[in-house]
Design an enzyme around this catalytic site. Sequence first.
Site, PDB file in Angstrom:
ATOM      1  N   SER A  13       0.829  -1.214   0.000  1.00 37.65           N
ATOM      2  CA  SER A  13       0.000   0.000   0.000  1.00 37.65           C
ATOM      3  C   SER A  13       0.863   1.263   0.000  1.00 37.65           C
ATOM      4  O   SER A  13       0.468   2.287  -0.556  1.00 37.65           O
ATOM      5  CB  SER A  13      -0.986  -0.003   1.174  1.00 37.65           C
ATOM      6  OG  SER A  13      -0.310   0.152   2.395  1.00 37.65           O
ATOM      7  N   ASN A 107      13.223   4.344   4.786  1.00 39.24           N
ATOM      8  CA  ASN A 107      12.246   3.348   5.226  1.00 39.24           C
ATOM      9  C   ASN A 107      11.074   4.053   5.879  1.00 39.24           C
ATOM     10  O   ASN A 107      11.223   5.150   6.415  1.00 39.24           O
ATOM     11  CB  ASN A 107      12.909   2.414   6.252  1.00 39.24           C
ATOM     12  CG  ASN A 107      11.969   1.316   6.731  1.00 39.24           C
ATOM     13  OD1 ASN A 107      11.227   0.721   5.945  1.00 39.24           O
ATOM     14  ND2 ASN A 107      11.983   1.044   8.030  1.00 39.24           N
ATOM     15  N   HIS A 109       8.306   3.332   8.907  1.00 39.51           N
ATOM     16  CA  HIS A 109       8.124   2.431  10.041  1.00 39.51           C
ATOM     17  C   HIS A 109       6.873   2.862  10.820  1.00 39.51           C
ATOM     18  O   HIS A 109       6.710   4.058  11.096  1.00 39.51           O
ATOM     19  CB  HIS A 109       9.370   2.489  10.940  1.00 39.51           C
ATOM     20  CG  HIS A 109       9.265   1.588  12.125  1.00 39.51           C
ATOM     21  ND1 HIS A 109       9.514   0.238  12.046  1.00 39.51           N
ATOM     22  CD2 HIS A 109       8.919   1.841  13.408  1.00 39.51           C
ATOM     23  CE1 HIS A 109       9.318  -0.307  13.238  1.00 39.51           C
ATOM     24  NE2 HIS A 109       8.963   0.648  14.084  1.00 39.51           N
ATOM     25  N   ASP A 141      20.333   3.143   8.311  1.00 39.62           N
ATOM     26  CA  ASP A 141      21.763   2.942   8.576  1.00 39.62           C
ATOM     27  C   ASP A 141      21.971   1.458   8.897  1.00 39.62           C
ATOM     28  O   ASP A 141      21.109   0.636   8.578  1.00 39.62           O
ATOM     29  CB  ASP A 141      22.267   3.894   9.676  1.00 39.62           C
ATOM     30  CG  ASP A 141      21.594   3.629  11.011  1.00 39.62           C
ATOM     31  OD1 ASP A 141      20.876   2.607  11.140  1.00 39.62           O
ATOM     32  OD2 ASP A 141      21.785   4.444  11.941  1.00 39.62           O
ATOM     33  N   GLY A 143      21.921  -0.105  11.667  1.00 38.83           N
ATOM     34  CA  GLY A 143      21.147  -0.655  12.785  1.00 38.83           C
ATOM     35  C   GLY A 143      19.735  -0.998  12.354  1.00 38.83           C
ATOM     36  O   GLY A 143      19.382  -0.875  11.173  1.00 38.83           O
ATOM     37  N   VAL A 144      18.921  -1.419  13.330  1.00 36.27           N
ATOM     38  CA  VAL A 144      17.520  -1.744  13.029  1.00 36.27           C
ATOM     39  C   VAL A 144      16.652  -0.545  13.402  1.00 36.27           C
ATOM     40  O   VAL A 144      16.493  -0.229  14.586  1.00 36.27           O
ATOM     41  CB  VAL A 144      17.066  -3.004  13.812  1.00 36.27           C
ATOM     42  CG1 VAL A 144      15.593  -3.299  13.522  1.00 36.27           C
ATOM     43  CG2 VAL A 144      17.925  -4.200  13.436  1.00 36.27           C
ATOM     44  N   GLU A 174       0.939   7.041   7.020  1.00 38.26           N
ATOM     45  CA  GLU A 174       2.086   6.562   6.221  1.00 38.26           C
ATOM     46  C   GLU A 174       1.928   6.989   4.778  1.00 38.26           C
ATOM     47  O   GLU A 174       2.872   7.459   4.137  1.00 38.26           O
ATOM     48  CB  GLU A 174       2.189   5.032   6.296  1.00 38.26           C
ATOM     49  CG  GLU A 174       2.520   4.502   7.673  1.00 38.26           C
ATOM     50  CD  GLU A 174       2.710   2.985   7.661  1.00 38.26           C
ATOM     51  OE1 GLU A 174       3.232   2.445   6.684  1.00 38.26           O
ATOM     52  OE2 GLU A 174       2.333   2.338   8.657  1.00 38.26           O
TER      53      GLU A 174
HETATM   54  C1  GRF Z   1       3.756  -0.622   6.789  1.00 39.96           C
HETATM   55  O1  GRF Z   1       3.061  -0.548   7.997  1.00 39.96           O
HETATM   56  C2  GRF Z   1       5.147  -0.062   6.926  1.00 39.96           C
HETATM   57  O2  GRF Z   1       5.210   0.982   7.852  1.00 39.96           O
HETATM   58  C3  GRF Z   1       5.929  -1.251   7.437  1.00 39.96           C
HETATM   59  O3  GRF Z   1       5.390  -2.347   6.766  1.00 39.96           O
HETATM   60  C4  GRF Z   1       4.054  -2.064   6.379  1.00 39.96           C
HETATM   61  C5  GRF Z   1       3.997  -2.250   4.896  1.00 39.96           C
HETATM   62  O4  GRF Z   1       2.692  -2.103   4.393  1.00 39.96           O
HETATM   63  N1  GRF Z   1       7.346  -1.055   7.227  1.00 39.96           N
HETATM   64  P1  GRF Z   1       2.491  -2.027   2.831  1.00 39.96           P
HETATM   65  O5  GRF Z   1       3.098  -3.301   2.240  1.00 39.96           O
HETATM   66  O6  GRF Z   1       3.140  -0.780   2.323  1.00 39.96           O
HETATM   67  O7  GRF Z   1       0.982  -1.997   2.648  1.00 39.96           O
END
Ligand code: GRF
Length: 219
Positions: A13, A107, A109, A141, A143-144, A174
Amino acid sequence: MINLGVLVSGRGSNLQALIDAMEAESLKASISVVISDNPEALALARAERHGIRSEVVKKEDFPSKDAFDAELVRILRERDVGLVALAGFMRLLTPAFIDAFPMRVINIHPSLLPSFPGLDVQRKAVEYGVRFSGCTVHFVDKGVDTGPIIMQAVVPVTDTDTAETLAERILREEHRIYPQAVRLFAEDRLRVEGRRVIVKDHPGIDESTSLENPTVTET
Ligand code: GRF
């Protein structure tokens, strides 16, 4: 115009949010390849629907994590990728991968980092009892979930929230912030100073903005 490589493992998504922003021309960038480690990922169908090239790279086809990541790097270089965007990619990248794209991997998150790095974080946020959660776009980077933070969005956690309802609320944010963060990168408006990311030519945020949860009521 910058070429993106988007790494996915599942639903896609966030990939879709990037595609939509590009098609609406609010994000001037193009996706030159989508790479999935999972051949069943819905994200692959999304790429196909929009005529975006995709590749499947499966971990079982490689003798080591280094060899797997080397293949990712090879494809991304071949496609002239200037920014790697992780969008639900469920594997940790090796230091060699990060060195191949220094400060060029980002990324998204689903928590307010540095709280709740790792997996299943919406559930952890509900169980911990935090009153706010949200999402974070950050440089990757070695790390996680530790790299410099580009952008965050905050959502409230309600008394009736489950991991699923909170995840949904966070996901909406997001989809708003990821294209915006990519746009700031594409326009070369991000400057990294140590851990801090300075956004150039941007109004920032009204300093008096604040939220409380539960809302303060008059007594
Ligand atoms: C999202 O919640 C993102 O923050 C995390 O993994 C999920 C991916 O969702 N890293 P999608 O595949 O983009 O729908």
